[in-house]
Design an enzyme around this catalytic site. Structure first.
Site, mmCIF file in Angstrom:
data_model
loop_
_atom_site.group_PDB
_atom_site.id
_atom_site.type_symbol
_atom_site.label_atom_id
_atom_site.label_comp_id
_atom_site.label_asym_id
_atom_site.label_seq_id
_atom_site.Cartn_x
_atom_site.Cartn_y
_atom_site.Cartn_z
ATOM 1 N N LYS A 137 -67.344 42.937 7.797
ATOM 2 C CA LYS A 137 -66.784 41.579 7.832
ATOM 3 C C LYS A 137 -65.919 41.392 6.601
ATOM 4 O O LYS A 137 -66.109 42.069 5.593
ATOM 5 C CB LYS A 137 -67.905 40.539 7.811
ATOM 6 N N ASP B 135 -62.114 35.161 12.894
ATOM 7 C CA ASP B 135 -63.345 34.388 12.720
ATOM 8 C C ASP B 135 -62.860 32.991 12.306
ATOM 9 O O ASP B 135 -61.706 32.633 12.593
ATOM 10 C CB ASP B 135 -64.264 35.035 11.660
HETATM 11 P P1 NDP Z 1 -62.489 28.252 14.313
HETATM 12 O O1 NDP Z 1 -61.848 28.313 12.995
HETATM 13 O O2 NDP Z 1 -61.645 28.419 15.539
HETATM 14 O O3 NDP Z 1 -63.302 26.896 14.470
HETATM 15 C C1 NDP Z 1 -64.291 26.545 13.558
HETATM 16 C C2 NDP Z 1 -64.843 25.182 13.931
HETATM 17 O O4 NDP Z 1 -66.022 24.956 13.165
HETATM 18 C C3 NDP Z 1 -63.886 24.060 13.609
HETATM 19 O O5 NDP Z 1 -64.065 23.016 14.518
HETATM 20 C C4 NDP Z 1 -64.323 23.668 12.198
HETATM 21 O O6 NDP Z 1 -63.995 22.350 11.821
HETATM 22 C C5 NDP Z 1 -65.823 23.830 12.307
HETATM 23 N N1 NDP Z 1 -66.372 24.096 10.974
HETATM 24 C C6 NDP Z 1 -66.079 25.146 10.169
HETATM 25 N N2 NDP Z 1 -66.726 25.042 9.012
HETATM 26 C C7 NDP Z 1 -67.456 23.911 9.095
HETATM 27 C C8 NDP Z 1 -68.348 23.269 8.218
HETATM 28 N N3 NDP Z 1 -68.619 23.766 6.992
HETATM 29 N N4 NDP Z 1 -68.949 22.124 8.649
HETATM 30 C C9 NDP Z 1 -68.662 21.626 9.882
HETATM 31 N N5 NDP Z 1 -67.821 22.184 10.741
HETATM 32 C C10 NDP Z 1 -67.225 23.306 10.361
HETATM 33 O O7 NDP Z 1 -63.632 29.358 14.280
HETATM 34 P P2 NDP Z 1 -64.422 30.037 15.505
HETATM 35 O O8 NDP Z 1 -64.537 29.098 16.641
HETATM 36 O O9 NDP Z 1 -63.805 31.362 15.728
HETATM 37 O O10 NDP Z 1 -65.846 30.299 14.842
HETATM 38 C C11 NDP Z 1 -66.916 29.378 14.963
HETATM 39 C C12 NDP Z 1 -68.229 30.095 14.701
HETATM 40 O O11 NDP Z 1 -68.404 31.129 15.668
HETATM 41 C C13 NDP Z 1 -68.342 30.794 13.329
HETATM 42 O O12 NDP Z 1 -69.677 30.732 12.900
HETATM 43 C C14 NDP Z 1 -67.980 32.225 13.654
HETATM 44 O O13 NDP Z 1 -68.525 33.121 12.698
HETATM 45 C C15 NDP Z 1 -68.638 32.376 15.010
HETATM 46 N N6 NDP Z 1 -68.137 33.460 15.850
HETATM 47 C C16 NDP Z 1 -66.820 33.557 16.160
HETATM 48 C C17 NDP Z 1 -66.378 34.564 16.991
HETATM 49 C C18 NDP Z 1 -64.965 34.656 17.435
HETATM 50 O O14 NDP Z 1 -64.675 35.511 18.275
HETATM 51 N N7 NDP Z 1 -64.048 33.826 16.970
HETATM 52 C C19 NDP Z 1 -67.301 35.593 17.506
HETATM 53 C C20 NDP Z 1 -68.698 35.346 17.175
HETATM 54 C C21 NDP Z 1 -69.068 34.321 16.363
HETATM 55 P P3 NDP Z 1 -62.836 22.075 10.740
HETATM 56 O O15 NDP Z 1 -61.582 22.326 11.448
HETATM 57 O O16 NDP Z 1 -63.049 20.655 10.344
HETATM 58 O O17 NDP Z 1 -63.074 23.023 9.594
HETATM 59 O O1 2IT Z 2 -68.657 37.152 14.411
HETATM 60 C C1 2IT Z 2 -68.029 37.866 15.212
HETATM 61 O O2 2IT Z 2 -68.602 38.610 16.016
HETATM 62 C C2 2IT Z 2 -66.556 37.792 15.209
HETATM 63 N N1 2IT Z 2 -65.985 37.006 14.452
HETATM 64 C C3 2IT Z 2 -65.757 38.685 16.103
HETATM 65 C C4 2IT Z 2 -65.629 40.054 15.525
HETATM 66 C C5 2IT Z 2 -64.685 40.976 16.241
HETATM 67 O O3 2IT Z 2 -64.481 42.061 15.684
HETATM 68 O O4 2IT Z 2 -64.156 40.663 17.312
#
Ligand code: NDP
Ligand code: 2IT
Length: 450
Positions: A132, A172
């Site tokens: 990561k 992420d």
């Molecule tokens: P994005 O940046 O697209 O969205 C993040 C969302 O979470 C936004 O709505 C943001 O709000 C909110 N957020 C972030 N930090 C905080 C905080 N400290 N308190 C409250 N809200 C918060 O990210 P993703 O949707 O890609 O990721 C979301 C979660 O999913 C993470 O934990 C990530 O690690 C996990 N994840 C993502 C994957 C992926 O493929 N993208 C795969 C597996 C897991 P704001 O805009 O106000 O910051």
């Molecule tokens: O937390 C996760 O699994 C991700 N942000 C996606 C990682 C990836 O390599 O697609």
């Protein structure tokens, strides 16, 4: 100090070792504790995993790099952020895992995410190690030009450590298709290679169809299996989703397709409550608002005349709770509210969204709790499919990728059931941890003390 041996394999001793070496890495310690509480009792009955320093090796990254990221803002001033890449474990394949751009990013956060990724990637059944990275850069309020210059500077250092069979980053929090495009462009320029060293690319230049949808859709495919195991379904259930980014949006989309009623989404300012449900049209508004205008969820409340509140949404009564924002967003009070409201299933779209205390409450309740390393593995699984498409020079159709994603999520669910069996039904956390551990541990033992 550095060659401390774990004398007896106990969770506390492992955590003490981490505290001695890396004081204050609280998120990392929390992630290790969650895994070790399942794995340590298992090892006691499976002696072959007791030796070879297996656990000591497992909690120490193979490599961690920290680098300076200087960039020019629109006023012509030089700003400096810190970049990270933790290459945690390559027993199963090249390091694989996303990049996070958020002000809260530090070494502890990147290590917890990389550690989780080892086990998540193991569960996908694909040949992927765990890593990561990211930066404490805050994309909020930055212009496209500033984002591009930051991404280019970040890659000027990162490119030395990655390639399609060494380490393959993706997105992420704060890293979506726009950032991946800039990162990939700079990688290509620096190396003169057009190769799959990053996933989550645009479909026009080597990205996999369905990668954008994969984490959110995969989460719902998993929830569907959990509900089926209780002769239930998603149809007609009320659903609270936190976050409104990539994972939240596509979790909402699939939930609606499966007949669920999503009543809430949020961002770090607060949450909206839409009693009538977020339908396809309203979700399109959210996608445009968040992905194009880069606006705030509050604007949904103004447009559709629904309440907006500050704080987290976990007091809202619902059947299914899907935290899809960030780590530790559910504390003990929220977990108590979730239990009191009779939530049937809580499945994690985010990585480690429950605090240690929240987890204890949920695990001792009737809520079907499913951990992120199992439930959000769909994203990295489709990243794995992107890697194999890139190496073969092919592009699968969306239906084919979606079918494979569904299959992978079902297989992960089955593994959790197989290894998480208890007198009270499936313990998904235990099942996910043990199934993931066995594969990584066997590969590490086979490869010797490396
Ligand atoms: P994005 O940046 O697209 O969205 C993040 C969302 O979470 C936004 O709505 C943001 O709000 C909110 N957020 C972030 N930090 C905080 C905080 N400290 N308190 C409250 N809200 C918060 O990210 P993703 O949707 O890609 O990721 C979301 C979660 O999913 C993470 O934990 C990530 O690690 C996990 N994840 C993502 C994957 C992926 O493929 N993208 C795969 C597996 C897991 P704001 O805009 O106000 O910051
Ligand atoms: O937390 C996760 O699994 C991700 N942000 C996606 C990682 C990836 O390599 O697609």
């Amino acid at each position: 100090m550095t060659d401390i041996a774990i004398k007896s394999i106990e969770v506390d001793e492992i955590l003490n070792l981490i505290e001695k070496r890396d004081p204050g890495q609280e998120e990392f310690k929390q992630a290790v504790k969650e895994v070790m509480e399942s794995v340590v009792p298992f090892i006691k009955n499976h002696k072959k995993y007791e030796n070879s320093g297996l656990l000591q090796r497992l909690i120490e990254p193979e490599r961690a790099v920290i680098f300076r990221v200087p960039w020019l803002d629109d006023q012509g001033s030089t700003r400096v952020n810190r970049g990270f890449r933790v290459q945690f474990n390559s027993a199963l394949g090249p390091y694989k895992g996303g990049l996070r751009f958020h002000p809260s990013v530090n070494l502890s956060v990147v290590k917890f995410l990389a550690f989780e990724q080892i086990f998540k990637n193991s569960l996908t059944g694909l040949p992927l190690g765990g890593g990561k990275g990211g930066s404490d850069f805050n994309p909020r309020g930055k212009s496209d030009g500033e984002i591009m210059r930051f991404c280019q500077s970040f890659m000027n250092e990162l490119y030395r450590f990655i390639s399609s069979d060494k380490d393959v980053p993706a997105g992420d929090i704060g890293v979506g298709e726009r950032e991946i495009g800039y990162l990939f462009g700079q990688y290509k320029r620096l190396t003169s290679e057009f190769e799959g060293a990053i996933t989550g690319k645009g479909i026009a230049y080597g990205g996999s169809k369905m990668r954008t949808q994969a984490t959110g859709y995969g989460l719902l495919y998993f929830v569907d299996e959990v509900m089926k195991s209780r002769s239930e379904s998603v149809e007609g259930k009320s659903i609270v989703i936190s976050g409104s980014g990539n994972v939240a949006q596509y979790a909402c989309e699939k939930a609606v397709q499966l007949g669920g009623k999503v009543v809430c989404m949020s961002d770090s300012d607060g949450y909206i409550y839409d009693e009538s449900g977020i339908d396809e049209e309203k979700l399109e508004f959210i996608k445009e608002l968040k992905n194009v205008q880069r606006g705030r969820i509050k604007e949904y409340a103004e447009k559709y005349n629904v309440p907006f509140s500050e704080g987290t949404p976990w007091e809202i009564p619902c059947d299914i709770a899907l935290p899809c924002a960030t780590q530790n967003e559910i504390d003990q009070n929220s977990a108590e509210a979730i239990v009191d409201n009779g939530v049937i299933c809580l499945a994690e779209g985010a990585n480690m969204p429950c605090t240690d205390g929240a987890l204890e409450i949920l695990q001792n309740s009737n809520v079907l709790y499913a951990p992120g390393k199992a439930t959000n593995a769909g994203g990295v699984a489709v990243s794995g499919l992107e890697m194999s498409q890139n190496s073969k020079g092919i592009s699968l159709e969306a239906e084919e990728v979606d079918r494979k994603l569904r299959e992978i999520m079902k297989t992960i669910h089955d593994k959790c059931t197989e290894y998480g069996e208890t007198d009270n039904g499936t313990d998904y956390l235990k099942g996910a941890n043990i199934a993931a551990f066995i594969k990584v541990a066997d590969a590490m033992l086979a490869q010797g003390a490396v």
